[in-house]
Design an enzyme around this catalytic site. Structure first.
Site, PDB file in Angstrom:
ATOM      1  CB  CYS A   1      -3.896  -1.548   4.610  1.00  0.00           C
ATOM      2  SG  CYS A   1      -3.120  -1.658   6.238  1.00  0.00           S
TER       3      CYS A   1
ATOM      4  CE  LYS B   1      -7.020   1.259   3.840  1.00  0.00           C
ATOM      5  NZ  LYS B   1      -5.742   1.699   4.460  1.00  0.00           N
TER       6      LYS B   1
ATOM      7  CD  GLU C   1      -2.234   1.256   2.988  1.00  0.00           C
ATOM      8  OE1 GLU C   1      -1.565   0.755   3.933  1.00  0.00           O
ATOM      9  OE2 GLU C   1      -3.340   1.777   3.159  1.00  0.00           O
TER      10      GLU C   1
HETATM   11  N1  CDV Z   1      -2.941   1.389   6.523  1.00  0.00           N
HETATM   12  C1  CDV Z   1      -3.868   0.774   7.277  1.00  0.00           C
HETATM   13  O1  CDV Z   1      -5.002   0.588   6.831  1.00  0.00           O
HETATM   14  N2  CDV Z   1      -3.512   0.428   8.531  1.00  0.00           N
HETATM   15  C2  CDV Z   1      -4.443  -0.165   9.425  1.00  0.00           C
HETATM   16  C3  CDV Z   1      -4.313   0.347  10.842  1.00  0.00           C
HETATM   17  C4  CDV Z   1      -5.460  -0.090  11.701  1.00  0.00           C
HETATM   18  C5  CDV Z   1      -3.065   0.053  11.513  1.00  0.00           C
HETATM   19  C6  CDV Z   1      -4.431  -1.681   9.380  1.00  0.00           C
HETATM   20  O2  CDV Z   1      -5.517  -2.269   9.338  1.00  0.00           O
HETATM   21  O3  CDV Z   1      -3.383  -2.307   9.400  1.00  0.00           O
END
Ligand code: CDV
Length: 314
Positions: free
Chosen positions: A172, A127, A47
């Protein structure tokens, strides 16, 4: 007929705020060539691959913010990656911050693209599940301001038939949500590509002490198994501008088993040969959706956003 595809997760170590696109693309090219030398036909990058994970800061200068975003893909700095991938005949997934002019206004998304072996962009995903806040939170050493920098994605969870497979993408935090995988599985996804930036310094904010890595694995393995799909999950890792990002890039089979995992928190390429037909066993038995799902009983999933518990007991 053999329906296997060799994939690579090209984990990236920390990317400094001072790193230029050129610096980063050189690292991506090195990973791409290494993956190709190991037989990979598809490489998954993280990401927001091209920059440091800037949502950890509350920036207010528009020029400073825009410097983290891409207005075209490929642009002049990323073109060498596309050209080398096409020369090698390797497809890739790339996450980046997207600045788009849409509906008469400037819009910002946390985006990934799927590029085929001929260097064509065949898919774009934005996203959907943005974690964190839209304003800085008092008392935190590090912020998580994705809701400040980005809008939620407006493209849904599409899948694409490319490189011999039905592929989907997510980014993510999406990996923690069951809906992400299920919507793609209902479109026949055989492989889900996923980039992430997960700091492990969120104790008390997003996670309990020491469980960040566990919850990452738990989410991806469950998503793969419950939806009979391969998942290729690639981290940005290591100590990035004082934030400790977990590594644990991994390739997970439709059985839920981890078949490859990074052992460092630096630039590291892992590969696996993924038999797309491995999913068939699960799809014709325990997870034969057409035979076993009961969607009429799941209506609340799309009708209700947050929980509403029954009234208190009398
Ligand atoms: N970049 C992300 O989406 N990070 C999130 C947060 C919660 C740390 C994750 O789900 O890993």
């Amino acid at each position: 007929m053999d329906r296997a595809i060799v994939v690579a997760a090209a984990q990236m170590g920390p990317i400094a705020r001072s790193a230029t696109r050129k610096d980063v693309v050189l690292r991506l090219l090195a990973a791409l060539r290494q993956a190709h030398a190991r037989g990979a036909e598809l490489v998954v990058f993280p990401e927001l691959t091209l920059t440091t994970f800037f949502p950890r800061w509350h920036l207010t200068d528009p020029a400073e913010i825009d410097a983290f975003f891409e207005t075209e893909m490929p642009g002049p700095e990323t073109l060498p990656l596309f050209e080398e991938a096409r020369r090698l005949g390797v497809g890739f997934y790339l996450g980046y911050a997207e600045l788009a002019a849409e509906e008469g206004r400037t819009r910002r998304f946390n985006t990934s693209i799927l590029v085929d072996r001929a260097g064509r962009v065949v898919g774009k995903y934005r996203k959907v599940h943005l974690p964190g806040y839209d304003a800085p939170q008092a008392g935190r050493s590090s912020q998580h301001l994705e809701k400040y920098y980005f809008e939620p994605g407006n493209l849904g969870f599409p899948v694409w038939r490319s490189m011999g497979a039905v592929m989907g993408m997510c980014i993510c935090n999406d990996r923690r949500w069951a809906e992400t995988y299920r919507v793609m599985a209902l479109q026949g996804a055989e492989m889900i590509l996923l980039g992430y930036n997960t700091p492990d310094d969120h104790t008390g904010n997003f996670d309990s002490d020491s469980l960040t890595g566990f919850h990452h694995q738990l989410s991806v393995q469950a998503g793969a198994y419950q939806n009979s799909t391969w998942v290729v999950a690639t981290a940005k890792a290591g100590n990035e501008e004082g934030s400790r990002m977990i590594g644990q890039s991994m390739i997970v089979a439709p059985s839920g088993q981890i078949v490859a995992m990074a052992t460092t928190t630096d630039d590291e390429v892992i590969t696996a040969r993924c038999d797309l037909d491995m999913a068939a066993l699960y799809r014709r038995t325990i997870f034969d959706f057409a035979r076993h799902r009961e969607p009429d009983n799941y209506r609340l999933i799309v009708e209700r956003k947050g929980p509403v518990a029954p009234p208190q007991e009398p």
